[in-house]
Write a protein that holds these residues in place. Structure first.
Motif, PDB file in Angstrom:
ATOM      1  N   GLY A  75       0.589  -1.245  -0.113  1.00 32.32           N
ATOM      2  CA  GLY A  75      -0.288   0.016  -0.756  1.00 32.32           C
ATOM      3  C   GLY A  75       1.047   1.398  -0.234  1.00 32.32           C
ATOM      4  N   THR A  76       0.183   2.258   0.580  1.00 32.74           N
ATOM      5  CA  THR A  76       1.169   4.036   0.448  1.00 32.74           C
ATOM      6  C   THR A  76       2.088   3.346   1.449  1.00 32.74           C
ATOM      7  OG1 THR A  76      -0.762   4.552  -0.475  1.00 32.74           O
ATOM      8  CG2 THR A  76       0.829   6.151   0.731  1.00 32.74           C
ATOM      9  N   MET A  77       2.463   2.688   2.432  1.00 29.95           N
ATOM     10  CA  MET A  77       3.443   3.417   2.943  1.00 29.95           C
ATOM     11  C   MET A  77       4.122   1.861   2.918  1.00 29.95           C
ATOM     12  SD  MET A  77       3.130   5.652   5.470  1.00 29.95           S
ATOM     13  CE  MET A  77       3.940   5.250   7.182  1.00 29.95           C
ATOM     14  N   GLY A  78       3.657   0.978   2.501  1.00 36.23           N
ATOM     15  CA  GLY A  78       4.633   0.112   2.577  1.00 36.23           C
ATOM     16  C   GLY A  78       5.339   0.213   1.082  1.00 36.23           C
ATOM     17  N   ALA A  79       4.650   0.516  -0.087  1.00 34.62           N
ATOM     18  CA  ALA A  79       5.256   1.003  -1.076  1.00 34.62           C
ATOM     19  C   ALA A  79       7.051   2.124  -0.960  1.00 34.62           C
ATOM     20  CB  ALA A  79       5.001   2.036  -2.139  1.00 34.62           C
ATOM     21  N   ALA A  80       6.361   3.244   0.320  1.00 36.57           N
ATOM     22  CA  ALA A  80       7.447   3.890   0.576  1.00 36.57           C
ATOM     23  C   ALA A  80       7.934   3.297   1.473  1.00 36.57           C
ATOM     24  CB  ALA A  80       6.699   5.187   0.547  1.00 36.57           C
TER      25      ALA A  80
ATOM     26  N   GLY B 137       4.501   9.744   7.319  1.00 35.23           N
ATOM     27  CA  GLY B 137       2.970   9.252   6.700  1.00 35.23           C
ATOM     28  C   GLY B 137       4.315   9.010   5.356  1.00 35.23           C
ATOM     29  N   GLU B 138       3.860   9.221   4.564  1.00 41.18           N
ATOM     30  CA  GLU B 138       3.791   8.864   2.817  1.00 41.18           C
ATOM     31  C   GLU B 138       5.468   9.030   2.772  1.00 41.18           C
ATOM     32  OE1 GLU B 138       3.525   8.181  -2.183  1.00 41.18           O
ATOM     33  OE2 GLU B 138       2.026   9.368  -0.014  1.00 41.18           O
ATOM     34  N   GLU B 139       5.348  10.218   3.114  1.00 42.74           N
ATOM     35  CA  GLU B 139       6.566  10.907   2.805  1.00 42.74           C
ATOM     36  C   GLU B 139       7.856  11.066   3.885  1.00 42.74           C
ATOM     37  OE1 GLU B 139       9.606  13.901   0.798  1.00 42.74           O
ATOM     38  OE2 GLU B 139       7.127  13.428   0.390  1.00 42.74           O
ATOM     39  N   GLY B 140       7.806  10.648   5.042  1.00 43.55           N
ATOM     40  CA  GLY B 140       8.413  10.088   5.611  1.00 43.55           C
ATOM     41  C   GLY B 140       9.623   8.723   5.609  1.00 43.55           C
ATOM     42  N   ALA B 141       8.417   7.656   5.525  1.00 46.62           N
ATOM     43  CA  ALA B 141       8.476   6.631   4.969  1.00 46.62           C
ATOM     44  C   ALA B 141       8.777   6.015   3.083  1.00 46.62           C
ATOM     45  CB  ALA B 141       7.168   5.669   4.195  1.00 46.62           C
ATOM     46  N   ARG B 142       9.146   7.563   2.993  1.00 45.63           N
ATOM     47  CA  ARG B 142      10.050   7.298   1.470  1.00 45.63           C
ATOM     48  C   ARG B 142      11.383   8.348   1.773  1.00 45.63           C
ATOM     49  NH1 ARG B 142      12.903   6.788  -1.508  1.00 45.63           N
ATOM     50  NH2 ARG B 142      12.792   6.619  -3.663  1.00 45.63           N
ATOM     51  N   HIS B 143      11.214   8.589   2.690  1.00 43.61           N
ATOM     52  CA  HIS B 143      12.171   9.704   2.788  1.00 43.61           C
ATOM     53  C   HIS B 143      13.109   9.894   4.055  1.00 43.61           C
ATOM     54  CE1 HIS B 143      12.227  10.453  -1.731  1.00 43.61           C
ATOM     55  NE2 HIS B 143      11.738  11.302  -1.196  1.00 43.61           N
TER      56      HIS B 143
ATOM     57  N   ILE C 247      11.085  -9.758   7.887  1.00 40.33           N
ATOM     58  CA  ILE C 247      10.258 -10.091   6.790  1.00 40.33           C
ATOM     59  C   ILE C 247       9.303  -8.069   7.666  1.00 40.33           C
ATOM     60  CG2 ILE C 247       7.961 -10.260   5.655  1.00 40.33           C
ATOM     61  CD1 ILE C 247       9.293 -13.345   5.785  1.00 40.33           C
ATOM     62  N   ILE C 248       8.610  -7.512   7.567  1.00 40.31           N
ATOM     63  CA  ILE C 248       8.209  -6.563   7.458  1.00 40.31           C
ATOM     64  C   ILE C 248       6.889  -6.342   7.207  1.00 40.31           C
ATOM     65  CG2 ILE C 248       7.787  -4.322   7.491  1.00 40.31           C
ATOM     66  CD1 ILE C 248      10.752  -3.441   6.925  1.00 40.31           C
ATOM     67  N   LEU C 249       5.867  -6.206   8.332  1.00 33.99           N
ATOM     68  CA  LEU C 249       4.381  -6.606   7.723  1.00 33.99           C
ATOM     69  C   LEU C 249       4.069  -4.712   7.569  1.00 33.99           C
ATOM     70  CD1 LEU C 249       3.259  -9.137  10.129  1.00 33.99           C
ATOM     71  CD2 LEU C 249       4.248  -9.272   7.641  1.00 33.99           C
ATOM     72  N   MET C 250       3.144  -4.679   6.434  1.00 32.83           N
ATOM     73  CA  MET C 250       3.124  -3.897   6.146  1.00 32.83           C
ATOM     74  C   MET C 250       1.406  -3.269   5.659  1.00 32.83           C
ATOM     75  SD  MET C 250       5.211  -0.989   7.310  1.00 32.83           S
ATOM     76  CE  MET C 250       4.137   0.523   6.662  1.00 32.83           C
ATOM     77  N   VAL C 251       0.277  -3.775   6.220  1.00 31.29           N
ATOM     78  CA  VAL C 251      -1.095  -4.702   6.457  1.00 31.29           C
ATOM     79  C   VAL C 251      -2.159  -3.522   7.478  1.00 31.29           C
ATOM     80  CG1 VAL C 251      -0.406  -6.648   5.433  1.00 31.29           C
ATOM     81  CG2 VAL C 251      -0.746  -6.615   8.386  1.00 31.29           C
ATOM     82  N   PRO C 252      -3.060  -3.376   7.360  1.00 35.17           N
ATOM     83  CA  PRO C 252      -4.063  -2.977   8.318  1.00 35.17           C
ATOM     84  C   PRO C 252      -3.570  -4.183   9.759  1.00 35.17           C
ATOM     85  CG  PRO C 252      -5.263  -3.443   6.355  1.00 35.17           C
ATOM     86  CD  PRO C 252      -3.486  -3.991   6.279  1.00 35.17           C
TER      87      PRO C 252
END
Length: 464
Positions: free
Chosen positions: A12-17, A130-136, A72-77
């Motif tokens: 999802g958004t966070m997992g992909a980032a 958020g998404e920006e933080g997860a990515r960068h 393994i990182i879980l990025m699920v609800p």
């Protein structure tokens, strides 16, 4: 084929980032999503990072693609989906493999999973930004066995945000659900900080008659001073933005009903169990709930008339009031974390937590450096009593008092700012009014009370 150093489930958004962040920092990563097309699209769109992304089409393929001992990182609800994923992975993993729940989990669930007889290692990890933080570069709060955190710490510290001194904003918080607990309180503070900013915005808009652009300029000016923070920065940005469809200020076309995912509510609920007063956060959660009651609010306006009336306040008073409110809110949050450490037996490092929050996360703020220093001097002392913050409060509380008083007199709803002020007044009152409550409790329930003179008589002469 090169083995991945870590795996990730949930694109999802966070997992992909987060996966792209890990790949960008030089760590080959295997990824899996329950919808195979999502996995394939993610790898295809990874660009120059595609060589470090290993897409897999089954959980067995994912496990096989990671070098053992696996992480393994879980990025699920949060909730049942995490338990379902653990169950699905259990037959495929070795006892030394590690699952890392990096979602917004309730820390009680993390405590339960850590204590249960899982066939693999388990770590709970709060991720903010958020998404920006997860990515960068997010702020990362690990919880579980220290040895398990140490295994993934090189990767987590590599992808985390960096404070101005270069320190990575990623560290171990404590055993079991400590990381997710700290993340929950972070989110509670986030709720409160946002609510206080919204209340000040409302005073500028409805009380001072300022337009969105002028409000944005004011926030931008404040972001150069003591209030410098991510939330003030983005408040300036959103205030100055225009709607591409109508040309109107963006804020003026947004429905005033705030969403929430539950972490602020968790903070308020847990605070009651810990007997840790966090009235600013509780008021912020209440305000979000009220904001959703649009029909009732409209009916109230029709019955009682529009509430906000013009008032006279200087923007400098609003700035000082927000400074005071911010200090009071953070003081309550850190006091709650300290109470949790005592209650759960966690060795929570309060100055370390303040340092982790200095960059990457939503509540990052210039004040956190000074808060870390004050907490290092005396972690058990409430932040409002630390000399540096006591002085700031002495300088800013008069403005908060004036802002709340004028706001209330003119019909402006200021639940978070007013709750902070009331808490402060209780905290500075050596002899309050709870003696009346104790007398009442003794009258109807014979609960007894302590006397100021220390005598042994602990019941009143109520005559019944």
């Amino acid at each position: 084929m090169t083995k991945a150093q870590i795996g990730l489930i949930g694109l999802g958004t966070m997992g992909a980032a987060l996966a792209l962040n890990i790949a960008e920092k030089g760590f080959p990563i295997a990824v899996w999503n329950r919808t195979t097309a999502v996995t394939r699209r993610f790898q295809a769109e990874a660009g120059e990072l595609a060589d470090r992304v290993i897409p897999t089409e089954s959980l067995a393929d994912l496990v096989a693609a990671i070098a053992p001992p696996r992480a393994i990182i879980l990025m699920v609800p949060a909730g049942q989906p995490v338990d379902d994923q653990i169950t699905a992975l259990a037959p495929l993993l070795d006892p030394g493999d590690l699952l890392v729940d990096a979602g917004n989990a309730n820390f009680h669930d993390t405590n339960r999973r850590t204590a249960s007889d899982l066939p693999m290692r388990f770590l709970g990890m709060g991720v903010s930004g958020g998404e920006e933080g997860a990515r960068h570069g997010p702020a990362i709060m690990g919880g579980g066995a220290r040895a398990d955190w140490d295994r993934i710490a090189p990767i987590m510290q590599a992808i985390a945000a960096r404070a101005e001194d270069g320190t990575p904003c990623a560290t171990w918080m404590g055993d079991a659900g400590a990381g997710h607990f700290v993340k929950t309180v972070h989110n509670g503070i986030e709720y409160a900080d946002m609510q206080m900013i919204a209340e000040i915005y409302g005073l500028m808009r409805d009380g001072l008659g300022m337009d969105a652009s002028g409000i944005g300029e004011t926030f931008a000016l404040w972001n150069e001073g003591p209030l410098k923070s991510y939330l003030i920065e983005i408040s300036a940005t959103v205030s100055r933005a225009s709607d591409p469809l109508t040309g109107a200020p963006m804020l003026d076309v947004i429905l005033d009903a705030a969403g929430q995912k539950g972490t602020g509510r968790w903070t308020a609920v847990e605070a009651q169990h810990l007997a840790a007063p966090i009235p600013v956060i509780e008021a912020a959660v209440m305000a979000r709930n009220v904001s959703a009651r649009l029909d009732e609010r409209k009916a109230g306006e029709a019955r009682f008339g529009p509430a906000p009336q013009p008032l006279e306040l200087a923007t400098a008073e609003l700035e000082a009031a927000l400074i005071a409110g911010k200090i009071l809110c953070y003081a309550q949050g850190f006091a709650m974390i300290e109470a949790a450490g005592r209650n759960f037996g966690w060795q929570l490092d309060l100055p370390g937590i303040a340092r982790v929050w200095r960059a990457g996360c939503i509540i990052r703020s210039a004040m956190l450096n000074d808060m870390a220093a004050a907490l290092a001097e005396n972690p058990a002392r409430n932040l409002v009593l630390a000399p540096a913050f006591a002085e700031r409060l002495q300088a800013s509380i008069p403005a908060l008092r004036q802002v709340v008083a004028q706001g209330v007199l003119h019909g402006h709803a200021l639940p978070a700012l007013a709750s902070g002020l009331s808490w402060f007044d209780m905290m500075r009152t050596g002899r309050g009014t709870a003696n009346m409550i104790q007398a009442q409790r003794d009258f109807f329930g014979a609960h007894g009370f302590d006397r100021l003179d220390g005598r042994d008589t602990h019941h009143g002469p109520w005559g019944h």
